[in-house]
Write an enzyme that holds these catalytic residues in place. Structure first.
Site, PDB file in Angstrom:
ATOM      1  N   ARG A 110      -3.713  11.354   9.803  1.00 16.20           N
ATOM      2  CA  ARG A 110      -2.536  10.552   9.472  1.00 16.20           C
ATOM      3  C   ARG A 110      -1.764  11.265   8.367  1.00 16.20           C
ATOM      4  NH1 ARG A 110      -1.828   5.628   5.576  1.00 16.20           N
ATOM      5  NH2 ARG A 110       0.401   5.432   5.894  1.00 16.20           N
ATOM      6  N   HIS A 154       6.660   7.084   3.649  1.00 19.79           N
ATOM      7  CA  HIS A 154       5.629   6.863   2.626  1.00 19.79           C
ATOM      8  C   HIS A 154       6.281   7.081   1.252  1.00 19.79           C
ATOM      9  CE1 HIS A 154       1.004   6.739   2.218  1.00 19.79           C
ATOM     10  NE2 HIS A 154       1.484   6.633   1.000  1.00 19.79           N
ATOM     11  N   GLU A 197       3.026   0.303   3.201  1.00 13.30           N
ATOM     12  CA  GLU A 197       2.840  -0.618   2.082  1.00 13.30           C
ATOM     13  C   GLU A 197       4.151  -1.166   1.500  1.00 13.30           C
ATOM     14  OE1 GLU A 197       0.196   1.115  -0.800  1.00 13.30           O
ATOM     15  OE2 GLU A 197      -1.470   1.129   0.616  1.00 13.30           O
ATOM     16  N   ASN A 324      -4.302  -0.757   5.101  1.00 11.49           N
ATOM     17  CA  ASN A 324      -4.814   0.074   4.008  1.00 11.49           C
ATOM     18  C   ASN A 324      -5.704  -0.825   3.158  1.00 11.49           C
ATOM     19  OD1 ASN A 324      -3.046   1.913   5.066  1.00 11.49           O
ATOM     20  ND2 ASN A 324      -1.711   2.038   3.277  1.00 11.49           N
ATOM     21  N   TYR A 326      -8.539  -1.343   0.212  1.00 10.55           N
ATOM     22  CA  TYR A 326      -9.199  -0.752  -0.949  1.00 10.55           C
ATOM     23  C   TYR A 326     -10.069  -1.742  -1.704  1.00 10.55           C
ATOM     24  CZ  TYR A 326      -6.313   3.423  -0.454  1.00 10.55           C
ATOM     25  OH  TYR A 326      -5.744   4.577   0.016  1.00 10.55           O
ATOM     26  N   GLU A 384      -5.900   3.447   5.692  1.00 13.15           N
ATOM     27  CA  GLU A 384      -6.352   4.076   4.442  1.00 13.15           C
ATOM     28  C   GLU A 384      -7.563   3.320   3.924  1.00 13.15           C
ATOM     29  OE1 GLU A 384      -3.487   4.474   1.240  1.00 13.15           O
ATOM     30  OE2 GLU A 384      -1.938   5.180   2.626  1.00 13.15           O
TER      31      GLU A 384
HETATM   32  C1  FCB Z   1      -2.163   3.591  -1.503  1.00 11.29           C
HETATM   33  C2  FCB Z   1      -1.073   4.570  -1.117  1.00 11.29           C
HETATM   34  C3  FCB Z   1      -1.513   6.003  -1.096  1.00 11.29           C
HETATM   35  C4  FCB Z   1      -2.460   6.321  -2.236  1.00 11.29           C
HETATM   36  C5  FCB Z   1      -3.580   5.317  -2.290  1.00 11.29           C
HETATM   37  C6  FCB Z   1      -4.600   5.577  -3.361  1.00 11.29           C
HETATM   38  O1  FCB Z   1      -1.585   2.465  -2.053  1.00 11.29           O
HETATM   39  O2  FCB Z   1      -0.568   4.266   0.156  1.00 11.29           O
HETATM   40  O3  FCB Z   1      -0.369   6.804  -1.111  1.00 11.29           O
HETATM   41  O4  FCB Z   1      -1.771   6.402  -3.422  1.00 11.29           O
HETATM   42  O5  FCB Z   1      -3.060   4.031  -2.471  1.00 11.29           O
END
Ligand code: FCB
Length: 478
Positions: A110, A154, A197, A324, A326, A384
């Site tokens: 990606r 992005h 995002e 994405n 995290y 992500e």
């Molecule tokens: C996300 C972003 C990516 C990177 C990661 C850690 O929010 O999409 O560009 O910065 O975090």
């Protein structure tokens, strides 16, 4: 492949060998993976990056400036005044980066396209040199059997567009850019993501002033920026459908992920409600084709101005939703009218090197489940997932990032749970292939599974790269 006894050969290993066509590390054969722990057949494994974070070459090949060039060059905006001027110099070193991917054995990559490389002024005359650069990168990927997944935006918005995302014209220009790129690249690319995002390029850029362009607009204007963001997405979906009819189209969205504090009926319902409410201006609106009534009520006179046709574009059906993922937010049922309460993190709650990156690997399961149960998308990718860690090379140059391995192992275990329960998880992209420019954190936070020495630009696989390679080869965590 030395000293491997017959007994140690497992069927996962055999499949993996066929997949990668490369010798596999010996430890792969130490135990068999039960079928119940496998990812689905045909699961897509990949890594993710973004143009401004890795390319450098900001003044080369006719590229115009982006708002991140201007912002990062403004004193006080990024850690140590770091900029993306050179970054990983992937603009020149892309062949090396494709070899990193190949050595990992990924099936997909990606990456994003820099809008100001294609349209230096954001619209008007396209820049052939910019397009040619991406054709070279794509050809290199394809020659190495790596499927490209392209993000069209992005965050590196062409600085020349008057008003940026405050202007509706920017959403229209994005539609034109998406049409041009998808037409030009449809022979090479069959998977497109429109935007990355929303909250980061709208709220963080225009409401909180923390990201480019660094504005702190009042609520009505900030909501209008949000609207232009999701409108841009919708117009791009329509443009890609018209210009690359065979392509699959989605987006990459960091919807907030709600994890029920206890997995019981009431708290699970609370997590679902929170997912819909708290993502109201973005994913909820996109997938329902309308702003939720509760959002419009809450915003009152500050609600966005919507023109005829906007909601139809915004609600365009998608082939997949990219998430994405995290970090979790914990939620519980509280008997209130809205049906949930979000719990703050206690002071002792652990996080990774970035202070915002709280541990909570079960969010990889709940992200998929909440979104599936609410909106039944055709497919879901994790576009992500990954973490920062304080990587320090040993004297002999190894990077033993055991904390990143811990993070990845636990997230992937939870993602596999979602797949095993039948939710439509199609693939996973690890953020990131290599250390890179982490926005306002500059180069102080490393998210790569390859270490980058920013003085020499040398890339070195971290231990996590080896770990990921083995997981992909087995199509399983264990
Ligand atoms: C996300 C972003 C990516 C990177 C990661 C850690 O929010 O999409 O560009 O910065 O975090």
């Amino acid at each position: 492949m030395t000293n491997v006894t017959r007994r140690q050969f497992g069927k996962a290993a055999a499949a993996a060998a066929a997949l990668a066509g490369l010798p596999l590390p010996e430890f792969l054969f130490a135990q068999q993976t039960p079928d119940s722990r496998q990812f689905p057949k045909g699961f897509i494994w990949g890594c993710a990056t973004a143009a401004y974070q890795i390319e450098g070459g900001v003044r080369e090949g006719g590229r115009g400036p982006s708002i991140w060039d201007i912002f990062s060059h403004t004193p006080g905006k990024t850690y140590h005044g770091d900029t993306g001027d050179v970054a990983d110099d992937s603009y020149h070193l892309y062949k090396e980066d494709v070899q990193l991917l190949k050595n990992l054995g990924v099936g997909a990559y990606r990456m994003s396209i820099s809008w100001p490389r294609i349209f230096p002024k954001g619209k008007g005359q396209p820049n052939q040199a910019g397009l040619d650069y991406y054709k070279r990168v794509l050809d290199e990927l394809l020659a190495n059997n790596i499927t490209p997944y392209i993000t069209l935006f992005h965050w590196d918005l062409p600085a020349a567009l008057p008003g940026g995302w405050q202007s509706r014209a920017t959403a229209l220009a994005f539609g034109d850019y998406a049409a041009y790129v998808s037409r030009q690249l449809s022979d090479r690319v069959h998977r497109f993501m429109t935007t990355n995002e929303f909250v980061c390029f709208t709220d963080l850029g225009y409401k909180d002033g923390y990201f480019a362009p660094g504005l702190k607009l009042p609520p009505a204007q900030a909501n209008q920026v949000r609207h232009h963001g999701i409108l841009a997405h919708g117009l791009a979906v329509q443009a890609i459908r018209a210009n690359a009819p065979a392509a699959q189209v989605g987006l990459a969205e960091n919807a907030q992920v709600f994890v029920p504090v206890i997995e019981d009926r009431a708290n699970i319902e609370a997590a679902r409600r929170a997912t819909r409410e708290e993502n109201a201006p973005f994913l909820t609106t996109l997938l329902e084709g309308a702003y939720p009534a509760s959002y419009l009520e809450r915003e009152g006179a500050n609600a966005p101005r919507v023109e005829p046709g906007d909601m139809k574009a915004i609600g365009s059906p998608l082939d997949f939703v990219g998430l994405n993922v995290y970090t979790p937010r914990y939620v519980r049922a509280d008997g209130s009218a809205r049906g949930y309460a979000i719990e703050p993190f206690p002071a002792s709650y652990p996080h990774m090197a970035s202070p915002w990156l709280y541990l909570g690997p079960e969010c990889s399961y709940w992200a998929v489940r909440n979104v599936s149960e609410l909106w039944s998308p055709r497919g879901i990718y994790i576009t992500e997932n990954g973490c920062s860690s304080a990587d320090v090379p040993t004297p002999d140059g190894r990077i033993e990032d055991t904390d990143r391995i811990m993070y990845l192992r636990n997230h992937l275990t939870n993602l596999q749970r979602a797949a095993a329960e039948g939710f439509p998880v199609k693939g996973y992209f690890l953020w990131s292939l290599l250390d890179n420019f982490e926005w306002t954190d500059g180069y102080s936070k490393r998210f790569g599974i390859h270490y980058v020495d920013y003085k020499t630009l040398k890339r070195t696989p971290k231990r996590s790269a080896e770990w990921y390679r083995a997981a992909m080869a087995r199509n399983a965590v264990v």
